[in-house]
Design an enzyme around this catalytic site. Structure first.
Site, short mmCIF file in Angstrom:
data_model
loop_
_atom_site.label_atom_id
_atom_site.label_comp_id
_atom_site.label_asym_id
_atom_site.label_seq_id
_atom_site.Cartn_x
_atom_site.Cartn_y
_atom_site.Cartn_z
N CYS A 1 0.83 -1.21 0.00
CA CYS A 1 0.00 0.00 0.00
C CYS A 1 0.87 1.26 0.00
CB CYS A 1 -0.97 -0.05 1.17
SG CYS A 1 -2.26 1.20 1.05
N HIS B 1 -3.76 -5.36 1.23
CA HIS B 1 -2.98 -5.67 2.45
C HIS B 1 -2.95 -7.17 2.77
CE1 HIS B 1 -2.27 -1.57 4.05
NE2 HIS B 1 -3.36 -1.27 3.36
N GLU C 1 -0.98 -8.66 4.76
CA GLU C 1 -0.64 -8.89 6.18
C GLU C 1 -1.88 -8.88 7.06
OE1 GLU C 1 -0.53 -6.07 4.73
OE2 GLU C 1 -0.74 -4.38 6.09
#
Lengths: 269, 79
Positions: A101, A232, A234
């Site tokens: 990002c 994202h 993660e």
């Protein structure tokens, strides 16, 4: 076996560093959040870190420097003013560099993506403009793995696999001045993920959240060790943060996990 | 002492959703005859140097940080 060591670089305004550290730890790496000041020679010995000592560099999401000027611009300028050469050397050495990002925007501002010439671009080749919707877009998106094998950070993601994970960005519309930008990316196998719609077809808004050209959601450098990804991964390391976990999502793992496993696993081969 | 204005705008052809949305909202408020509306950013920088040195410094600031030439163009004016 020695663990892969990961530097998750942070500064004022990054806010995904701990999820990113935890994501790398979850796949067996030794990860820590490192403030950019810790890479400076002026740092006190107990805090001082040397970028060269790490196996992976990750630039996390957030709003580094308040996202002022342009998203990623202040983080990139800060890196250029301090450890620019070390970061260039790190990327050129072939070690994995992951930008998520705001980290993707930073890699673009640094010229480490798309880096058509194999080295950091001296002049910016791409820019992230405000989303076509003129607002911050935060929701689950579907991205299809389109890389044919060059990207080291997705080698464990099956070809054509569609992953679901959240996107959260205000300036996500990838733009290039090069009219043949997409063609060059495709020729070099630098497209890693594209947004797809609910039927796996071409993504229109809101499935393409930013209005980015050709639905490109992630690209890598020609060598395949530097990956920039807009959504994202993660945030989807376990099934419990997958958007469909109460609605039939079968896997015990989250969709983002394979990306971290690829980055770390290739290192240990 | 010199004061410079650094004006940064999107290049022609780059979509300006902020400008378009602002125009739409102004029209919703009843403002008529808005042919076009562009969002522009201006930095006012005060520098301890001559006017010409300040102009050159402003240009350098644009090249090194303030402007991404892929989507933006700029002008530097000394007050």
């Amino acid at each position: 076996m020695q663990k892969a060591s990961v530097c998750v670089l942070r500064m004022e305004g990054t806010n995904c560093e701990y999820e990113t550290v935890n994501a790398f730890k979850a796949v067996g790496a030794d990860a820590e959040a490192v403030h950019i000041k810790q890479l400076s020679e002026d740092a006190s010995p107990e805090f001082r870190r040397d970028l060269e000592g790490y196996d992976i560099l990750a630039i996390p999401g957030g709003a580094a420097g308040g996202d002022y000027v342009r998203a990623g611009a202040l983080f990139a300028a800060r890196i250029r003013a301090t450890v620019g050469k070390e970061v260039d050397d790190f990327a050129e050495s072939g070690k994995p560099v992951l930008g998520i990002c705001n980290g993707f925007q930073t890699l673009a501002e640094l010229g480490l993506l798309p880096a058509f010439g194999g080295k950091a671009d001296a002049e910016p080749v791409i820019a992230f403009a405000a989303n076509a919707s003129a607002r911050f877009e935060c929701r689950t998106v579907r991205i299809r793995h389109e890389n044919k094998g060059s990207c080291r950070c997705t080698s464990r993601v099956p070809a054509g696999a569609v992953l679901e994970m959240p996107v959260a960005c205000g300036e996500g519309r990838l733009i290039s001045a090069d009219p043949d930008f997409i063609g060059r990316l495709e020729d070099n196998d630098q497209i890693v993920f594209r947004y797809v719609g609910p039927d796996d077809g071409e993504a229109e808004y809101p499935w393409n959240p930013s209005g980015t050209q050709s639905g490109v959601a992630a690209i890598c450098n020609p060598a395949g060790n530097v990956l920039g990804i807009m959504p994202h991964p993660e945030r989807v390391m376990t099934r419990f943060t997958h958007p469909a976990w109460t609605r039939g999502y079968a896997s015990e793992q989250g969709d983002g996990r394979a990306i971290f496993e690829s980055a770390v696993g290739n290192l240990l081969k | 002492m010199a004061i410079i204005d650094i004006r940064i705008e999107l290049k022609k052809g780059v979509a300006d959703p902020e400008g378009a949305n602002t125009k739409k909202t102004l029209e919703a408020l009843g403002f008529e005859g808005i042919e076009d509306l562009k969002s522009v950013k201006v930095y006012e920088v005060t520098l301890d140097m001559t006017a010409e040195e300040a102009r050159q410094a402003g240009e350098e600031m644009c090249r090194k940080l303030l402007v991404n030439p892929v989507i933006q163009r700029y002008s530097v004016t000394v007050r």
